[in-house]
Design a protein around this motif. Structure first.
Motif, PDB file in Angstrom:
ATOM      1  N   UNK A 329      37.596  38.146  45.900  1.00  0.00           N
ATOM      2  CA  UNK A 329      39.072  37.078  45.790  1.00  0.00           C
ATOM      3  C   UNK A 329      38.166  35.604  44.869  1.00  0.00           C
ATOM      4  N   UNK A 330      36.665  35.674  46.277  1.00  0.00           N
ATOM      5  CA  UNK A 330      35.658  34.949  46.008  1.00  0.00           C
ATOM      6  C   UNK A 330      34.947  34.734  44.794  1.00  0.00           C
ATOM      7  N   UNK A 332      36.693  36.142  41.666  1.00  0.00           N
ATOM      8  CA  UNK A 332      38.029  34.703  40.804  1.00  0.00           C
ATOM      9  C   UNK A 332      37.845  36.093  40.499  1.00  0.00           C
ATOM     10  N   UNK A 333      38.144  37.608  40.838  1.00  0.00           N
ATOM     11  CA  UNK A 333      38.633  39.301  40.221  1.00  0.00           C
ATOM     12  C   UNK A 333      40.431  39.181  40.631  1.00  0.00           C
ATOM     13  N   UNK A 334      40.801  38.183  40.791  1.00  0.00           N
ATOM     14  CA  UNK A 334      41.664  38.548  41.555  1.00  0.00           C
ATOM     15  C   UNK A 334      43.119  39.641  40.909  1.00  0.00           C
ATOM     16  N   UNK A 335      43.356  40.220  39.860  1.00  0.00           N
ATOM     17  CA  UNK A 335      43.546  41.715  39.405  1.00  0.00           C
ATOM     18  C   UNK A 335      43.152  42.557  40.612  1.00  0.00           C
ATOM     19  N   UNK A 336      41.715  42.481  40.318  1.00  0.00           N
ATOM     20  CA  UNK A 336      40.928  43.694  40.998  1.00  0.00           C
ATOM     21  C   UNK A 336      41.255  43.479  42.438  1.00  0.00           C
ATOM     22  N   UNK A 337      41.888  42.921  42.975  1.00  0.00           N
ATOM     23  CA  UNK A 337      41.921  42.330  44.758  1.00  0.00           C
ATOM     24  C   UNK A 337      43.328  42.568  44.690  1.00  0.00           C
TER      25      UNK A 337
END
Length: 450
Positions: A329-330, A332-337
């Motif tokens: 999340x930090x 910015x990899x939201x889909x991966x998160x």
């Protein structure tokens, strides 16, 4: 396994406390007096003016039970070093029977402060201090029209003090442990005073007084002499415990010329071998976690200490998976998160102790600027420290010579600080829970700079 469960539970609780600290006000401000109490006053003898900060005595006094007494609308706050307020004498009236002081809840509102039990009063006409009885003692100068007098409570020394025109005139021991209300009294025709509860600058330099009191406390601390090798051993044990290997080497080099060359750890009761255990590996893992490289940290833990992550539903695994999610999340990899969370959190959903913490992690996805949200604490360095401390403690627990689980959790320095906290709380309790609070975690967080 029991001690590992204990360690895991401890750091899960540390996370919850970190969460609570982010949403609660750390040191919640107490409500302080803001105006005079117009409901509970000696009605008929004095008049509180519309500003609720001024009092006038319009009539002629006839006896000692027609005093115009007014308390503040709230008691003096107690969770601080010093409380203080001031009164300006606009008109000393016929006789100058003006007083400033502190009184308890339920005080007889037709008597001067200090004339009754559980009250204190500094009186303008004679300069005497009255303390729970009708007979005063020599205290300070008289005061009259144009003077500003103040009353304060020094919770550190458990004393009341009074001022005149910005100068302390005297102190008296505060033997009342319950709430005390700032109180003013007028008792002769045309007397008029106004009170300042801090909305305007004080005549008395309160900040300088507080600084002086803190300096006194610091001087008392500095008078306590510790042998150099003792303080050296305590600091060294802290660096060892948390795996700060590089800082430890520099510390040892700097101390060679000042600390006697003796077996310091053994001399002071430290079992240094226990906390030297796996020092290099613990240093490496702490650096990786603090830098957000959770995959690398997880991999090295599996290689070096597979037993601490063997149970994939353990608190250690949970904290590492959560930190990996947080780092995505930090970045910015939201889909991966989201994908990572679906896979790795599934095994924890049915475990009640993890439920709230999973929700906090998932909530990061709901905000465009999660660092400014109620779960923003997860993106702070303190959260990485909790994970690093967990791994550090779990590795220490694998030492076959480590018999005390508490030894895995805290350094000797932290144990001393916890004892200090307990002593401070006990002292504070004896003073009616009055005075500044001591926040241990603030001290610990400011110390973790290795």
């Amino acid at each position: 396994m029991a001690h590992k469960d204990f360690i895991g539970s401890y750091f899960l609780e540390a996370w919850k406390l970190n969460s609570k600290a982010s949403t609660d006000v750390e040191m919640e401000e107490e409500e302080a007096p803001t105006e005079l109490d117009t409901l509970n006053s000696s009605a008929g003898f004095s008049v509180v003016l519309p500003d609720k900060l001024s009092v006038h005595y319009p009539s002629v006094n006839l006896h000692g039970h027609d005093v115009g007494v007014v308390q503040a609308n709230r008691p003096a706050p107690v969770k601080r070093l010093v409380y203080y307020f001031e009164v300006f004498v606009k008109n000393a009236g016929a006789k100058g029977y003006i007083a400033i002081g502190f009184t308890c809840d339920g005080f007889k509102m037709r008597r001067q402060p200090g004339w009754e039990a559980n009250s204190y009063g500094y009186h303008g006409d004679d300069g005497l201090l009255y303390r729970g009885q009708g007979k005063g003692v020599a205290f300070g100068p008289t005061f009259t029209a144009g003077d500003t007098v103040g009353g304060g409570i020094n919770y550190s020394s458990q004393e009341l003090f009074f001022t005149k025109n910005g100068v302390v005139v005297g102190t008296v021991y505060k033997d009342v442990k319950g709430p005390l209300f700032p109180t003013i009294a007028v008792h002769s025709q045309n007397e008029e005073v106004s009170v300042n509860f801090g909305e305007e600058p004080f005549v008395f330099d309160l900040k300088a007084f507080e600084a002086q009191e803190r300096a006194k406390q610091q001087m008392m601390i500095e008078k306590i002499s510790l042998p150099r090798n003792v303080s050296y051993g305590i600091v060294r044990s802290y660096l060892l415990h948390y795996g700060y290997e590089d800082t430890l080497k520099l510390f040892d080099m700097a101390s060679r010329s000042t600390v006697p060359s003796v077996l310091l750890a053994q001399e002071n009761g430290f079992n240094e071998q226990d906390i030297m255990y796996a020092l290099n590996q613990r240093k490496t893992l702490r650096q990786l976690i603090r830098n957000g490289k959770i995959d690398d940290a997880f991999g090295k833990v599996r290689d070096w200490y597979p037993q601490i992550v063997q149970d994939d539903t353990s608190a250690t695994c949970f904290l590492l998976h959560c930190q990996k999610f947080i780092e995505l999340v930090r970045d910015g990899k939201l889909e991966e998160a989201v994908a990572y969370g679906r896979i790795e959190f599934e095994k924890f959903y049915k475990l009640v102790e993890f439920d709230d913490l999973i929700k906090d992690c998932a909530a990061l996805l709901a905000y465009e600027q999660p660092q400014k949200s109620s779960v923003g604490y997860l993106l702070e360095d303190s959260q990485r420290e909790i994970v690093a401390d967990t791994v550090n403690a779990m590795i220490l627990s694998t030492n076959p010579n480590m018999k005390d689980s508490q030894g895995c959790l805290h350094s000797y320095l932290e144990r001393l600080l916890r004892q200090l906290t307990a002593c401070y709380l006990q002292r504070r309790s004896l003073n009616g829970d009055q005075g500044e609070a001591f926040h241990l975690h603030t001290v610990l967080n400011s110390g973790k700079k290795g």
